[in-house]
Design an enzyme around this catalytic site. Structure first.
Site, short mmCIF file in Angstrom:
data_model
loop_
_atom_site.label_atom_id
_atom_site.label_comp_id
_atom_site.label_asym_id
_atom_site.label_seq_id
_atom_site.Cartn_x
_atom_site.Cartn_y
_atom_site.Cartn_z
CG ASN A 17 9.45 -1.33 34.53
OD1 ASN A 17 8.66 -0.45 34.18
ND2 ASN A 17 9.23 -2.61 34.32
CB THR A 30 -1.63 1.15 40.90
OG1 THR A 30 -0.70 1.20 41.96
CG2 THR A 30 -2.02 2.56 40.51
N GLY A 31 -3.54 -1.01 39.45
CA GLY A 31 -4.41 -1.35 38.31
C GLY A 31 -5.85 -1.53 38.75
CD GLU A 60 0.43 -1.14 26.51
OE1 GLU A 60 1.21 -1.59 27.38
OE2 GLU A 60 0.34 0.08 26.25
CB CYS A 71 5.92 -6.44 33.84
SG CYS A 71 6.16 -6.09 32.09
CD GLU A 103 -0.19 -4.75 28.82
OE1 GLU A 103 0.14 -5.75 29.49
OE2 GLU A 103 -0.57 -4.82 27.65
N GLY A 134 1.50 -0.69 35.35
CA GLY A 134 1.97 -0.57 36.73
C GLY A 134 1.60 -1.81 37.53
CB SER A 135 1.65 -2.39 41.13
OG SER A 135 0.81 -1.34 41.57
P1 NAD Z 1 2.68 1.57 40.46
O1 NAD Z 1 1.40 0.89 40.23
O2 NAD Z 1 3.08 1.93 41.83
O3 NAD Z 1 2.74 2.96 39.64
C1 NAD Z 1 2.54 3.01 38.25
C2 NAD Z 1 2.05 4.39 37.87
O4 NAD Z 1 0.75 4.59 38.43
C3 NAD Z 1 2.91 5.54 38.39
O5 NAD Z 1 2.97 6.54 37.41
C4 NAD Z 1 2.11 6.02 39.60
O6 NAD Z 1 2.37 7.36 39.94
C5 NAD Z 1 0.70 5.84 39.12
N1 NAD Z 1 -0.31 5.73 40.17
C6 NAD Z 1 -0.16 5.39 41.47
N2 NAD Z 1 -1.35 5.38 42.11
C7 NAD Z 1 -2.28 5.69 41.19
C8 NAD Z 1 -3.70 5.81 41.21
N3 NAD Z 1 -4.40 5.60 42.33
N4 NAD Z 1 -4.34 6.13 40.07
C9 NAD Z 1 -3.67 6.31 38.91
N5 NAD Z 1 -2.31 6.23 38.82
C10 NAD Z 1 -1.63 5.92 39.95
O7 NAD Z 1 3.79 0.66 39.74
P2 NAD Z 1 5.37 0.86 39.75
O8 NAD Z 1 5.88 0.47 41.09
O9 NAD Z 1 5.69 2.21 39.20
O10 NAD Z 1 5.81 -0.21 38.65
C11 NAD Z 1 6.10 -1.54 38.94
C12 NAD Z 1 4.93 -2.43 38.56
O11 NAD Z 1 4.60 -2.23 37.17
C13 NAD Z 1 5.24 -3.90 38.68
O12 NAD Z 1 4.18 -4.57 39.28
C14 NAD Z 1 5.41 -4.34 37.23
O13 NAD Z 1 5.18 -5.71 37.04
C15 NAD Z 1 4.43 -3.49 36.54
N6 NAD Z 1 4.74 -3.39 35.10
C16 NAD Z 1 3.92 -4.02 34.20
C17 NAD Z 1 4.22 -3.99 32.85
C18 NAD Z 1 3.35 -4.67 31.82
O14 NAD Z 1 3.43 -4.33 30.65
N7 NAD Z 1 2.51 -5.62 32.20
C19 NAD Z 1 5.35 -3.30 32.41
C20 NAD Z 1 6.17 -2.68 33.35
C21 NAD Z 1 5.83 -2.73 34.70
#
Ligand code: NAD
Length: 470
Positions: free
Chosen positions: A144, A222-223, A448, A274, A240, A218-219
């Site tokens: 995003n 995945t987190g 952060e 997010c 995050e 990320g999500s």
């Molecule tokens: P995602 O979790 O699918 O992917 C995020 C990243 O993780 C990508 O680079 C992906 O390739 C990588 N990834 C995937 N599987 C992995 C694994 N097993 N181990 C390590 N890395 C892996 O998220 P997305 O769909 O790209 O992003 C959207 C999500 O991010 C939403 O839930 C959003 O709320 C969140 N987000 C949070 C913040 C914040 O600061 N809190 C900011 C922006 C987005």
């Protein structure tokens, strides 16, 4: 067709295999990105580990290098913005703003203090607490805000003396790869290495034995996988994750006056943020006026390809996310909701979805309970404020929240009851480099930005000099 390279040890690195990058405004592949192999990741981590030996030593050159990197980013602002808009979908001016914010974050990081605290200075001992870098940081970002979120990680990681291997989302690799080339022109080799690939590359990074810290955005799903991967090696993690931010409107608010703040707090970046408003709680008496004010904005907003002049919202970034938003809106409509504005995908190529305002929804419907991460906002009436606060908090998420009122003291009292990392009053999404940003509950671990974010890239060391003999 655009072709891009990774940057490892300060040098361009190509891969044998590539993967297609789709322009979400057309739904068509317009570029190829390198698909990093495991051996190439090892090379990147080795380069970061070698660079760490010198980089960790002197603070001032690090600060200077970060300032040079910020300037280099601004010199490439137009090029980076065009690439970002093409792969992410956001309007070019919004992409240019993201580039400038990325540079700003590096500049602010360059000035963050790394304090040495003298705890004891007497006849028995001199004791100091100092901050040490961790080593190689794996930085993993979502699609995003690929550049800005990379900047949030790289700035503090570098100023603290760490080196970085950065991986963008496979949906938006190109702007980060270009960013890697741009900053590597002014940074010592190996300090920031940029690789691209699929999700498995992220998993290789989080389990790599040399990596000491994972900074992940990320999500939630995945987190949790990242936290599990970090555990066997006790790697440090900052997570995050997602949000389902509530906005609570109080009964003294003026719907017309607050509708702009609420609308853009939810729909900026096409709702793919997010910390955006994901559900609105409004007193019954104000419900219809607020819904109409939001719907009027939703109908008027200019949606289109990011390169078109005057466009305010682009498409949803990728097909799975587009399908998810469609599924959640369809589910709400099937369960009795009304789309007062929008409600469906637009009839054109690409992943465009009408800005949607939903009423007649409540908890128990997926779009209220889950993170929609797209251009659709449920508005939920309430009759009792305490009940609304309880419902706002009744979620695993806890990123941000907001309270809207003509009485800021009263709003602050309510805002303090929200279980989230940032609680806004008459605002949402005011994110600054000097304020800590992070989530409670499933929205993350750690923060952060500012000195608090910086401390996540350091470990404390006590330097103790005895002054008395045994
Ligand atoms: P995602 O979790 O699918 O992917 C995020 C990243 O993780 C990508 O680079 C992906 O390739 C990588 N990834 C995937 N599987 C992995 C694994 N097993 N181990 C390590 N890395 C892996 O998220 P997305 O769909 O790209 O992003 C959207 C999500 O991010 C939403 O839930 C959003 O709320 C969140 N987000 C949070 C913040 C914040 O600061 N809190 C900011 C922006 C987005």
């Amino acid at each position: 067709m655009v072709r891009t390279v990774m940057t490892v040890g300060g040098e361009p690195l190509t891969a044998t295999d590539t993967f297609g990058v789709i322009n979400p405004a057309t739904g068509k592949v317009f570029a190829e990105a390198p698909d990093c192999t495991r051996q190439q990741l090892d090379k990147a981590v080795d380069a970061a580990a070698r660079a760490f030996v010198d980089w960790r030593r002197d603070e001032e050159p690090r600060r200077e290098a970060l300032r040079r990197a910020a300037a280099a980013i601004m010199e490439s602002q137009d090029e980076l913005a065009d690439i970002l808009s093409a792969e992410q979908g956001k309007p070019v001016p919004a992409a240019a703003y993201e580039v400038s914010q990325t540079a700003l974050w590096l500049e602010v990081s360059a000035d963050l203090p790394l304090p040495r605290e003298v705890i004891q200075d007497d006849e028995t001992a001199y004791a100091e607490v100092v901050r040490r870098p961790l080593g190689v940081v794996a930085a993993i970002t979502p699609w995003n805000y690929p550049l800005l979120l990379a900047g949030w990680k790289i700035g503090p990681a570098l100023v603290a003396g760490n080196t970085v291997v950065l991986k963008p989302s496979p949906f938006t690799p190109l702007s980060t790869l270009k960013f890697g080339e741009v900053i590597n022109a002014v940074l010592p080799p190996g300090v920031v290495n940029v690789v691209s690939g699929g999700d498995e590359l992220g998993a290789w990074m989080t389990s790599h034995p040399t990596v000491r810290k994972i900074s992940f955005t990320g999500s939630v799903a995945t987190g949790k996988a990242v936290a599990a991967a970090a555990a066997p090696d006790l790697k440090r993690v900052t997570l995050e994750l997602g949000g389902n931010d509530p906005a609570i409107v109080l009964d003294d608010a003026d719907p017309a006056a607050i509708s702009g703040g609420i609308f853009w707090g939810a729909f900026i970046n096409c709702g793919q943020i997010c910390a955006g408003i994901k559900r609105v709680y409004v007193p019954e008496a104000l419900h219809d006026d607020l819904v109409e004010a939001l719907a009027a904005r939703a109908r008027k907003v200019r949606v289109g390809e990011g390169t078109q002049k005057g466009v305010q919202l682009g498409p949803i970034n990728n097909k799975p996310q587009f399908e998810r938003v469609r599924e959640l809106v369809d589910d709400a409509l099937a369960n009795g909701a009304t789309a007062v504005a929008g409600g469906k995908a637009m009839e054109r190529d690409g992943y465009f979805f009408e800005p949607t305002i939903l009423t007649g929804v409540s908890e128990g419907t997926r779009i209220v309970d889950e993170e929609q991460f797209g251009p659709a906002l449920p508005v939920i009436p309430y009759s009792d404020l305490d009940d609304a606060i309880e419902r706002a908090n009744a979620t695993h998420f806890g990123l941000c929240g907001s309270v809207w009122s003509s009485d800021t003291d009263r709003a602050a009292e309510v805002a303090g009851q929200l279980e989230c990392g940032t609680s806004y009053i008459n605002s949402h999404l005011a994110i600054h480099p000097h304020l800590p940003f992070g989530g409670r509950k499933w929205s993350g671990i750690g923060v952060e930005n500012g000195p608090w974010g910086l401390s996540g890239f350091t470990e404390l060391q006590v330097l103790y000099t005895a002054r008395s003999r045994w």
